[in-house]
Scaffold this active site. Structure first.
Site, PDB file in Angstrom:
ATOM      1  N   SER A 132      -8.690   0.557   7.492  1.00 33.17           N
ATOM      2  CA  SER A 132      -7.834   1.508   6.790  1.00 33.17           C
ATOM      3  C   SER A 132      -6.364   1.245   7.083  1.00 33.17           C
ATOM      4  CB  SER A 132      -8.194   2.947   7.181  1.00 33.17           C
ATOM      5  OG  SER A 132      -7.657   3.837   6.226  1.00 33.17           O
ATOM      6  N   PRO A 134      -2.789   2.565   7.945  1.00 31.34           N
ATOM      7  CA  PRO A 134      -2.164   3.760   8.526  1.00 31.34           C
ATOM      8  C   PRO A 134      -1.110   4.331   7.586  1.00 31.34           C
ATOM      9  CG  PRO A 134      -2.178   1.912  10.087  1.00 31.34           C
ATOM     10  CD  PRO A 134      -2.581   1.361   8.760  1.00 31.34           C
ATOM     11  N   GLU A 232      -6.979 -13.676  -4.242  1.00 31.84           N
ATOM     12  CA  GLU A 232      -7.905 -12.744  -4.910  1.00 31.84           C
ATOM     13  C   GLU A 232      -7.793 -12.841  -6.425  1.00 31.84           C
ATOM     14  OE1 GLU A 232      -7.441  -8.797  -3.275  1.00 31.84           O
ATOM     15  OE2 GLU A 232      -9.231  -8.045  -4.280  1.00 31.84           O
TER      16      GLU A 232
HETATM   17  C1  6MZ Z   1      -6.894  -5.601  -2.004  1.00 36.50           C
HETATM   18  C2  6MZ Z   1      -7.676  -3.486  -1.561  1.00 36.50           C
HETATM   19  C3  6MZ Z   1      -8.837  -3.712  -2.335  1.00 36.50           C
HETATM   20  O1  6MZ Z   1      -6.673   1.321   3.517  1.00 36.50           O
HETATM   21  O2  6MZ Z   1      -6.124   3.462   2.409  1.00 36.50           O
HETATM   22  N1  6MZ Z   1      -7.756  -2.224  -1.110  1.00 36.50           N
HETATM   23  N2  6MZ Z   1      -6.731  -4.422  -1.404  1.00 36.50           N
HETATM   24  N3  6MZ Z   1      -7.977  -5.897  -2.763  1.00 36.50           N
HETATM   25  C4  6MZ Z   1      -8.961  -4.982  -2.955  1.00 36.50           C
HETATM   26  N4  6MZ Z   1     -10.020  -5.335  -3.744  1.00 36.50           N
HETATM   27  C5  6MZ Z   1     -10.365  -4.721  -4.948  1.00 36.50           C
HETATM   28  N5  6MZ Z   1      -9.597  -2.602  -2.305  1.00 36.50           N
HETATM   29  C6  6MZ Z   1      -8.918  -1.693  -1.533  1.00 36.50           C
HETATM   30  O3  6MZ Z   1      -8.044   2.041   1.576  1.00 36.50           O
HETATM   31  C7  6MZ Z   1      -7.485   1.864   0.305  1.00 36.50           C
HETATM   32  C8  6MZ Z   1      -6.549   0.669   0.254  1.00 36.50           C
HETATM   33  O4  6MZ Z   1      -7.289  -0.543   0.466  1.00 36.50           O
HETATM   34  C9  6MZ Z   1      -6.709  -1.600  -0.277  1.00 36.50           C
HETATM   35  C10 6MZ Z   1      -5.600  -1.029  -1.141  1.00 36.50           C
HETATM   36  O5  6MZ Z   1      -4.362  -1.284  -0.527  1.00 36.50           O
HETATM   37  C11 6MZ Z   1      -5.901   0.473  -1.122  1.00 36.50           C
HETATM   38  O6  6MZ Z   1      -4.737   1.237  -1.290  1.00 36.50           O
HETATM   39  P1  6MZ Z   1      -7.221   2.542   2.861  1.00 36.50           P
HETATM   40  O7  6MZ Z   1      -8.247   3.258   3.687  1.00 36.50           O
END
Ligand code: 6MZ
Length: 354
Positions: A132, A134, A232
């Site tokens: 996650s 922060p 990606e």
């Molecule tokens: C890149 C991704 C993602 O961190 O707030 N996130 N970043 N590629 C992906 N693939 C599709 N999927 C999620 O979780 C949400 C955050 O994870 C990243 C994005 O920055 C998203 O805001 P947390 O818990």
């Protein structure tokens, strides 16, 4: 077992398996190494947070995300994503973030996600490395340190062999914010808390990767594992990819658009690749399972870990992602149980050290 209603390619694969095959997958010892906390919140939890939010935030309060914007965000999540490109995926998060902006709501969602992966008679996996980013939220007074401590309090309800935390840095972060995130991870690790690594995630074309290098060096020196979302999209430049590889990552997320030279470097370095099959198909960065780069890594017996990425929008769970390996073609990759067991083992082998 997961509370997500599985849909899309993962559901088609699950439906193609016999009960004995589904049982086989459930019994495998599996590690989930690439799950974003705010992308993995069970829908019913998000719904109850939205209800509480709508009672607190009047529609006229234009400093907050409106309740109607949240409602349409939740409806989009419930329907499952149907994106034209991966770039619109990140628009889903402001509505979720509005609901997880206090230590109390972060704790509730973290606990729900951990339970979803790890609890019940049929847990999705043996081990979860949750990640996650922060977040400091001025309106609730939550600092980045408090955010990570809150998530860790939930992670540490499980024994070390079952759960750990990766601190994510977002490609959109400023130098100062990235520095603060790594400092928080380093401090908590030094205090014996269960932070095992740092990640780089976020909108794949944002930011200048050269700026991040020193922060990942600091993290490595502190004994933290390094995983990076890389290549990606087809628009990620070769310079971007080379810069990220120069951080000497232990693992890579997606690695969809590596060229021959960078694939060679990854194979030489024995870098574990976190692969998220449904995510890639639904974000349309791969056209079909058949065209997925997993085939290349399997051919070379290279280390991979099968992961969910964001179980809520991608309407999947780890058992369903493994179904995509075992189901007959074209719904799955048509691998044997022996091959699938070997992949599960590689995932377990990719865990960061506590
Ligand atoms: C890149 C991704 C993602 O961190 O707030 N996130 N970043 N590629 C992906 N693939 C599709 N999927 C999620 O979780 C949400 C955050 O994870 C990243 C994005 O920055 C998203 O805001 P947390 O818990």
């Amino acid at each position: 077992m997961s509370s997500v209603a599985v849909a899309g390619p993962a559901k088609d694969a699950l439906d193609a398996l016999s009960p004995a095959q589904v049982d086989f997958i459930k019994r495998l010892s599996k590690a989930e190494l690439h799950a974003h906390l705010n992308g993995s919140i069970p829908l019913h939890v998000l719904r109850s947070l939205a209800l509480e939010y709508s009672e607190k935030v009047p529609e006229s309060n234009n400093t907050s995300v409106s309740s109607s914007a949240i409602e349409s965000g939740i409806q989009a999540l419930q329907a499952g994503v149907n994106l034209d490109t991966i770039h619109s995926f990140f628009d889903l998060f402001p509505a979720i973030y509005a609901l997880t902006s206090t230590p109390e709501t972060v704790a509730r969602t973290a606990r729900a996600v951990l339970e979803d992966f790890l609890d019940g008679p049929e847990p999705q996996c043996a081990y979860l490395e949750l990640r996650s980013t922060p977040r400091a939220v001025a309106s609730s007074g939550m600092t980045r340190l408090a955010y990570v401590e809150t998530v860790l309090d939930e992670v540490e309800r499980y024994p070390p062999e079952r759960a750990a935390l990766i601190v994510s840095l977002d490609r959109r972060m400023s130098d100062a914010d990235a520095e603060e995130c790594v400092a928080v991870a380093k401090k908590l690790k030094a205090e014996g808390r269960r932070v095992v690594g740092v990640d780089l995630c976020g909108s794949p074309l944002a930011g200048d990767m050269a700026m991040f290098k020193k922060h990942f060096e600091t993290a490595r020196e502190a004994g933290l594992g390094i995983t990076l979302h890389i290549a990606e999209t087809p628009d990620n430049t070769r310079e971007d990819t080379l810069e990220l590889l120069s951080f000497k990552p232990n693992r890579l997320g997606h690695a969809t658009f590596l060229d021959d030279e960078t694939i060679h470097a990854v194979v030489q370095a024995d870098t574990c690749i976190e692969l998220c099959l449904s995510s890639n198909i639904l974000c349309k960065t791969v056209t079909s399972l058949d065209a997925h780069h997993i085939r290349h890594y399997l051919k070379h017996d290279h280390r991979i870990a099968i992961c969910t990425d964001d179980a809520l929008p991608f309407r999947t769970n780890l058992v369903a992602e493994y179904a995509l390996l075992l189901a007959p073609r074209p719904l799955g990759l048509g691998l044997s149980e022996l091959e699938v067991a070997r992949i599960a083992e590689m995932g377990m082998g990719g865990r960061f050290e506590a």
